[in-house]
Design a protein around this motif. Sequence first.
Motif, short mmCIF file in Angstrom:
data_model
loop_
_atom_site.label_atom_id
_atom_site.label_comp_id
_atom_site.label_asym_id
_atom_site.label_seq_id
_atom_site.Cartn_x
_atom_site.Cartn_y
_atom_site.Cartn_z
N ALA A 129 0.83 -1.21 0.00
CA ALA A 129 0.00 0.00 0.00
C ALA A 129 0.86 1.25 0.00
CB ALA A 129 -0.93 -0.02 1.21
N LEU A 130 1.92 1.26 0.81
CA LEU A 130 2.80 2.43 0.88
C LEU A 130 3.56 2.64 -0.43
CD1 LEU A 130 4.24 1.97 4.49
CD2 LEU A 130 2.53 3.65 3.74
N SER A 131 3.77 1.56 -1.18
CA SER A 131 4.51 1.64 -2.45
C SER A 131 3.59 1.82 -3.65
CB SER A 131 5.36 0.37 -2.64
OG SER A 131 6.24 0.18 -1.56
N GLY A 132 2.29 1.88 -3.41
CA GLY A 132 1.35 2.03 -4.50
C GLY A 132 1.18 0.77 -5.33
N VAL A 133 1.41 -0.40 -4.71
CA VAL A 133 1.31 -1.68 -5.40
C VAL A 133 0.00 -2.35 -5.01
CG1 VAL A 133 2.35 -3.97 -5.68
CG2 VAL A 133 3.81 -1.95 -5.45
N ASP A 134 -0.71 -2.89 -5.99
CA ASP A 134 -1.95 -3.62 -5.72
C ASP A 134 -1.59 -4.98 -5.15
OD1 ASP A 134 -4.39 -4.85 -5.64
OD2 ASP A 134 -4.88 -4.53 -7.75
N MET A 135 -1.96 -5.24 -3.90
CA MET A 135 -1.64 -6.51 -3.25
C MET A 135 -2.21 -7.70 -4.02
SD MET A 135 -0.12 -7.88 -0.59
CE MET A 135 -0.10 -9.50 0.21
N GLU A 136 -3.31 -7.48 -4.72
CA GLU A 136 -3.93 -8.59 -5.45
C GLU A 136 -3.02 -9.10 -6.56
OE1 GLU A 136 -6.49 -11.47 -5.52
OE2 GLU A 136 -6.77 -9.76 -4.15
N ASP A 137 -2.08 -8.26 -7.02
CA ASP A 137 -1.13 -8.70 -8.05
C ASP A 137 -0.12 -9.71 -7.51
OD1 ASP A 137 -2.27 -7.13 -10.01
OD2 ASP A 137 -0.93 -5.43 -9.66
N GLY A 138 -0.13 -9.93 -6.20
CA GLY A 138 0.78 -10.91 -5.60
C GLY A 138 0.23 -12.32 -5.58
N PHE A 139 -0.96 -12.53 -6.17
CA PHE A 139 -1.58 -13.85 -6.16
C PHE A 139 -1.80 -14.36 -7.58
CE2 PHE A 139 -3.00 -11.62 -2.34
CZ PHE A 139 -2.71 -12.54 -1.34
N MET A 140 -1.75 -15.69 -7.73
CA MET A 140 -2.16 -16.33 -8.98
C MET A 140 -3.68 -16.45 -8.98
SD MET A 140 0.62 -17.25 -10.75
CE MET A 140 0.10 -18.62 -11.78
N HIS A 141 -4.27 -16.40 -10.20
CA HIS A 141 -5.73 -16.47 -10.33
C HIS A 141 -6.13 -17.42 -11.45
CE1 HIS A 141 -4.80 -12.47 -8.62
NE2 HIS A 141 -5.93 -12.62 -7.94
N PHE A 142 -7.29 -18.03 -11.28
CA PHE A 142 -7.88 -18.80 -12.37
C PHE A 142 -8.60 -17.86 -13.32
CE2 PHE A 142 -7.79 -22.46 -9.33
CZ PHE A 142 -7.02 -23.30 -10.12
N ALA A 143 -8.45 -18.10 -14.62
CA ALA A 143 -9.12 -17.29 -15.63
C ALA A 143 -10.48 -17.87 -16.01
CB ALA A 143 -8.24 -17.20 -16.88
N GLU A 144 -10.79 -19.05 -15.50
CA GLU A 144 -12.07 -19.68 -15.79
C GLU A 144 -12.51 -20.48 -14.57
OE1 GLU A 144 -11.71 -22.48 -18.98
OE2 GLU A 144 -9.90 -23.41 -18.16
N ASP A 145 -13.80 -20.71 -14.48
CA ASP A 145 -14.33 -21.52 -13.37
C ASP A 145 -13.64 -22.88 -13.39
OD1 ASP A 145 -15.95 -19.36 -12.99
OD2 ASP A 145 -17.79 -20.34 -13.68
N THR A 146 -13.19 -23.31 -12.20
CA THR A 146 -12.35 -24.50 -12.12
C THR A 146 -12.85 -25.43 -11.03
OG1 THR A 146 -10.41 -23.30 -12.92
CG2 THR A 146 -10.00 -25.30 -11.64
N LEU A 147 -12.83 -26.71 -11.32
CA LEU A 147 -13.24 -27.74 -10.37
C LEU A 147 -12.02 -28.58 -10.02
CD1 LEU A 147 -15.83 -28.79 -8.95
CD2 LEU A 147 -16.00 -30.49 -10.79
N LEU A 148 -11.66 -28.58 -8.72
CA LEU A 148 -10.50 -29.32 -8.24
C LEU A 148 -10.94 -30.52 -7.41
CD1 LEU A 148 -8.23 -26.39 -6.96
CD2 LEU A 148 -8.09 -27.56 -9.17
N ALA A 149 -10.21 -31.62 -7.52
CA ALA A 149 -10.42 -32.76 -6.64
C ALA A 149 -9.79 -32.46 -5.30
CB ALA A 149 -9.81 -34.02 -7.24
N VAL A 150 -10.53 -32.73 -4.22
CA VAL A 150 -10.03 -32.50 -2.86
C VAL A 150 -10.36 -33.74 -2.03
CG1 VAL A 150 -10.03 -30.96 -0.87
CG2 VAL A 150 -10.51 -30.04 -3.14
N ASP A 151 -9.45 -34.69 -2.01
CA ASP A 151 -9.72 -35.95 -1.31
C ASP A 151 -9.72 -35.79 0.20
OD1 ASP A 151 -9.98 -37.34 -3.68
OD2 ASP A 151 -7.86 -37.88 -3.78
N ASN A 152 -8.84 -34.93 0.70
CA ASN A 152 -8.74 -34.71 2.15
C ASN A 152 -8.79 -33.22 2.44
OD1 ASN A 152 -8.17 -37.54 3.13
ND2 ASN A 152 -6.44 -37.29 1.73
N PRO A 153 -9.99 -32.65 2.52
CA PRO A 153 -10.09 -31.21 2.75
C PRO A 153 -9.43 -30.80 4.06
CG PRO A 153 -12.22 -32.15 2.11
CD PRO A 153 -11.30 -33.30 2.38
N SER A 154 -8.69 -29.71 4.01
CA SER A 154 -8.02 -29.21 5.21
C SER A 154 -8.97 -28.33 6.01
CB SER A 154 -6.79 -28.40 4.81
OG SER A 154 -6.29 -27.65 5.90
#
Length: 715
Positions: A102-127
């Motif tokens: 924030a102090l550097s004028g950087v969007d924190m959201e740019d620090g994350f990877m994102h899916f470009a489309e709706d995605t379904l993941l297998a989750v055998d052992n949910p945390s």
Amino acid sequence: MLWHGLGLVAGLLLAYQAYAQIYPSTGAAWVLPGSWDEPLATSFFNTTQDVKDWEASHADIIFGGMQDVDVNRQTIAVGYIYSQKLDCRPGKQSAWLNKQAALSGVDMEDGFMHFAEDTLLAVDNPSSGMDYLLKGQPYHLLLVRNNQFSTARLPLTLQPGDEVILFSSYPLDALELVADGSPLLKRNLTDENGNVAGWKKMKVDWSHSDLGAASEQLPIFDGGDSQGESLLGQKILTGNLEYKKAWHSAWPYYQQRKLNSGNIGLDNGLKTWMVKLAWPDETRLSALRIKPWLRLDAKQLRIPGWDRANDQDGDGYVSDVEFSERPNTKASARFRHQARLIPASNMWPGTCWYRVSFVNDAFNEVHANWYRHDWLRQGLSGAYNDDMAKLLDSNQFSVHEGGQLSELPFKAGTTDAATEYAKQLADFLLRVKKKTQTTWLAANISEINLWHYSVWPVQLRDVIDLWLREHYLTPAMGLQKMQRAWETFALAKAGDKSVIMASVKGGRSELAPSSDLAWQRDIETGLAQYYFFNLPGYTFFHSWNQTYFYGSGNTTLRNWYRQGVPKNWVYQPTGMLEIDIGRPVNIPKGHKAVIWENKGDKAKTSASMISDIALKPANWFWLYRSGWFGDFPREGVIARRYSEGLVVYRAVKERNQKGFLLAKPMRISLPGEYQRINYDGSLGEPMRYIELGGYEGAVLKKVPWPNVTVVGESF
């Protein structure tokens, strides 16, 4: 001439870089010490501090540090990092990054990877750590009563004039609550300094639904049921918030007061979205949450994709009108943060992580600054990056539908995505090294041979200085695995160091957990196996139990034959390490070299190359092998000679054959006269042969020849 010739052979030491170390023949390491206990079953230590002081003086390098800045600065303390993830529920690191961005004028959201489309993941052992998102848990709840602040703990009876402030670590557009009536809602306004400027009343569209016993919402709705108050039969109030103008997060300061009651993230600079709730009459608030957008059903997690084109007015939110008219119907995220990558197919129990993006240079700079700040604060020499084989491949993302990434032209769960991401990670770690000037950047790769792991590009291998080989050695490792384990010598040839961990897993202590001899034999075998890989100046030894839970606390009957003694004190065979066996030397005349194997290619362990990969010579040789002529025998005894000692190991080709642990001892002739070094450092009687059981190793001290000085030249 005979004596002189033998002296030359014995004195031909391998050339290693000079390195000051605690023990005479190798380096030693601790992995994640901490949680020290007062010893209960030994008089060697009187206090917890005695244990900590002992640890600080019995290792050359410490993974995780000693939780003491001054002690860390007196040794090589390597901290813990996980640069490819940030926690779903922000902690101290995320809060610091959020503030600096924030102090550097950087969007924190740019620090994350994102899916470009709706995605379904297998989750055998949910945390269970995913409950923060799946249950819409507020980041913090603050009760304001009589102008005093305290943590709001539900269920809660509110009086007129009381207010509850909900803090969210991400933007939101709906709340769900169980209460006697609907509240008045206000959201924070943000001033030019990033603090709360005031509160703006929000228009809310309220709806009601029953919360009955059959409701699928009941198991995932946090609230009074956890405090013994049933929510059965009550109504859920759902409030959809009007979102006309961009809503900016703020630091928790309003009218020169901090809006906090001890939350660590808020104290360390996390900016949040705040909603203030108040009721005109006395009200019972039983439950309150942010309406979840993630769906976990039948061990499948659906994550919505984000497409900037769907946000037609560019305010960061896809409104109902925009949603109905969106050009990309395969992306249904209302906010960009909802599309963040969660490696839900394989996460540690109790955790929830987002995958970090290394695309944005400005955020990379902020991110790298965190490590400089954190290492200086802790007095660290560097850090080791955990789970370096868990990036964007199928071992983290098992994709059933979708999977296209926004930041890369690939789909999650593919080798292409993992390889490209690894290159970006390498560039980022190089930035960290330049910024911190560290030469102790480490990675945990366990048993992985990097030359066999196609996901790892050369750039990522080259940026690492030190490798943690977690649980690399076990008593029942077997000959085949030993003969394929040439990569330590390749890493050393490239100038890299390795911490090699010996575990008792699968050894005699599992067959006889109450036997002191069984535990001690496993540890003796572990050190013997390690000495096969020892390259002074390049390798460090760590001995541990059968688990992946580390620390300096006392033993229990599950991890030692006696409870109440410090774990590192009994697992490190200090007495054995104090015996000087010299340095590795050449194979003695008359003995055949053990053969390395690399996907069909072969080379002697005395060689300096296999499959065009440069190696430091290991010089292992056979003392016995079934058949005597095969390079990869069904059973054998291998050895490695040191200038003042010898190490031996008996095994069959296959690993973890429990029956072989009970094999009848075999008498093996030795290439000279030696004494066995016992667990406590005592020496056995001089002998020219040794009896070894199945999957058993031993470290031997050479009996010096009287009146003979061994000379020779190093090479």
